[in-house]
Design a protein around this motif. Structure first.
Motif: not given
Ligand code: OOG
Ligand code: NI
Length: 480
Positions: A63-85
């Motif tokens: 995990e040492l090597a991945r530490l500097n690239v490690e991140r998460h993000g978040a988004i919010r969508v409105g429809t089933a089609d958007e989520l499926a795509m």
């Protein structure tokens, strides 16, 4: 002409490209995020220097090597089609929907999953995750407003024609070439970009904002702007202390378990969402708060038994907590109180393992490697004996997912809402509410067009595989 299979790059490589492109874009959009990255890198360096055992554990786990690239993000969508795509888009990068989070019980009208890599090698390369929420329009009480929101969403397309084409190509060919991968990343980025112009007039924005700030955030813009990125820190308490000094308005509370010698699950905090100027369709100028920066400290993944204990203790600490307004003022008091309640959670990796509260990765030690081929299968010592003899090591398996109560706290803090009494998922929920939650999961999966992967099953499999590999190596059956 279809390129030969050997011409394709790996999905890991595409995810890696995308993760750094997202980080670069977000640093340009929200410069304070760049300062946060710098702060976290400094804290991590200091922590590794101070705690050689932690440095060793991260090294052993890759995990040492991945530490500097490690991140998460978040988004919010409105429809089933958007989520499926989105599911198709993330699949190009080896990211699959893991875990179901129902936040409606905490007053946030969404349910969510996290798209993330699922196997060891992919996680080690770059564990980039996107927490993805689907708005629950059925929770808008006013039928006219609901109809209006639905109509607005039906008209927008959050994907570029280019990204749609490259997703289709990936599915047909079974991969993308390097130039296609780069084009894909550039096109995909457009979906997550910030737009300072809304697709509604100010009055519509205000009406939706009144129904719930989250509804306005999802419905009034051209796309699901990335609302935060989160680097991984090795000492969240220190990072939280340094945030105000670096000009960041830190969230009042660190979410999740208290500080421990043996960290469990996930602890999170953020700098609060910025107020940004928006131009509306009718030419009026207003403001919107959506985008923030977050940090997280990851600990060991818990088994179902460990998780039940965590949920029960969290609920208990909530019951004995002072009124929310007091808690908001004092993270230290909150942490002290959590620490007292969490004395009931063993704080020793050996004990956590023996009680079956957490997951571990097994590997042969240097002594184990020298002992290869020494034991015929009939005389092979059992797991505990191998550990006791120092032939096998057990290192904590890192939690790669999210926590619904913490997520609700992050949402609420950044929407300017106060924290409500929170349910404790999976612990003492009444059967009826569990039924409702599983119905909601089914609806989410229908929108997604796929089943959600159970995170506990992934951890159990990672643990099992590591033990199996270690044993096979000890028996001299596989090269190492
Ligand atoms: C997502 C909040 C949840 C986390 O780290 O728990 C989250 C959002 O605000 O859209 O990202
Ligand atoms: Ni987050």
């Amino acid at each position: 002409m279809i390129p030969p299979k050997t011409a394709y790059v790996t999905t890991d490589h595409i995810r890696d490209l995308f993760s750094s492109a997202m980080s670069a874009m977000y640093q340009t959009e929200v410069p304070l995020y760049g300062s946060l990255l710098k702060l976290v890198a400094e804290v991590n360096q200091a922590t590794l220097a101070k705690l050689p055992a932690l440095a060793e554990q991260l090294k052993v786990n890759g995990e040492l090597a991945r530490l500097n690239v490690e991140r998460h993000g978040a988004i919010r969508v409105g429809t089933a089609d958007e989520l499926a795509m989105l599911r198709n888009l993330f699949a190009v990068m080896g990211m699959y929907p893991v875990g179901y989070y129902d936040l409606s019980a905490a007053g946030v009208p969404v349910h969510s999953t996290a798209f993330r890599p699922t196997d060891n090698a992919a996680l080690a390369r770059n564990p980039f995750r996107i927490f993805t929420s689907l708005l629950r329009l059925d929770l808008i009480a006013n039928p006219q407003l609901r109809a209006q929101a639905t109509a607005i969403l039906a008209k927008r397309d959050i994907f570029t024609p280019g990204v749609r084409e490259l997703i289709a190509r990936f599915e047909q060919q079974g991969g993308l070439t390097e130039p296609q991968a780069r084009e894909f990343v550039a096109e995909a980025l457009e979906t997550f970009r910030w737009h300072p112009t809304a697709i509604v007039d100010l009055a519509t924005y205000q009406a939706l904002q009144q129904a719930h700030p989250l509804i306005a955030d999802v419905v009034c813009f051209r796309g699901p702007h990335i609302n935060h990125l989160t680097p991984r820190t090795l000492d969240i308490d220190e990072a939280q202390l340094r945030m105000p000094k670096a000009g960041m308005a830190a969230k009042a509370l660190i979410e999740g378990p208290p500080q421990r010698r043996c960290p469990i699950l996930l602890r999170q905090t953020s700098f609060k969402a910025l107020e940004e100027s928006i131009r509306f369709m009718d030419g009026q100028i207003g403001a919107h708060t959506a985008r923030f920066g977050e940090i997280e400290q990851r600990g060991v993944a818990l088994t179902a038994k460990g998780r039940a204990l965590y949920d029960a203790l969290l609920a208990k600490s909530g019951e004995s907590a002072p009124a929310p307004s007091d808690v908001q003022l004092d993270n230290q008091a909150h942490q002290r109180q959590l620490t007292v309640v969490f004395t009931a959670f063993p704080d020793d990796f050996g004990v956590l393992r023996q009680l079956g509260l957490a997951f571990f990765i097994y590997q042969l030690t240097p002594a184990g490697l020298t002992a290869r081929g020494r034991y015929p299968i009939a005389t092979l010592p059992d797991k505990e004996a191998l550990l006791a003899q120092g032939l096998l090591s057990a290192t904590p398996l890192t939690y790669e997912d999210f926590l619904p109560v913490s997520a609700a706290g992050i949402f609420q803090s950044n929407l300017g809402l106060t924290k409500r009494a929170e349910p404790s998922p999976g612990s003492h929920a009444a059967p009826s509410s569990q039924d409702v939650s599983s119905q909601c999961q089914t609806q989410f999966e229908q929108a997604l067009g796929a089943c959600i992967i159970d995170p506990l099953a992934l951890y159990a499999e990672q643990e099992r595989q590591s033990y199996e590999l270690a044993i096979q190596a000890l028996l001299g059956r596989i090269p190492i």
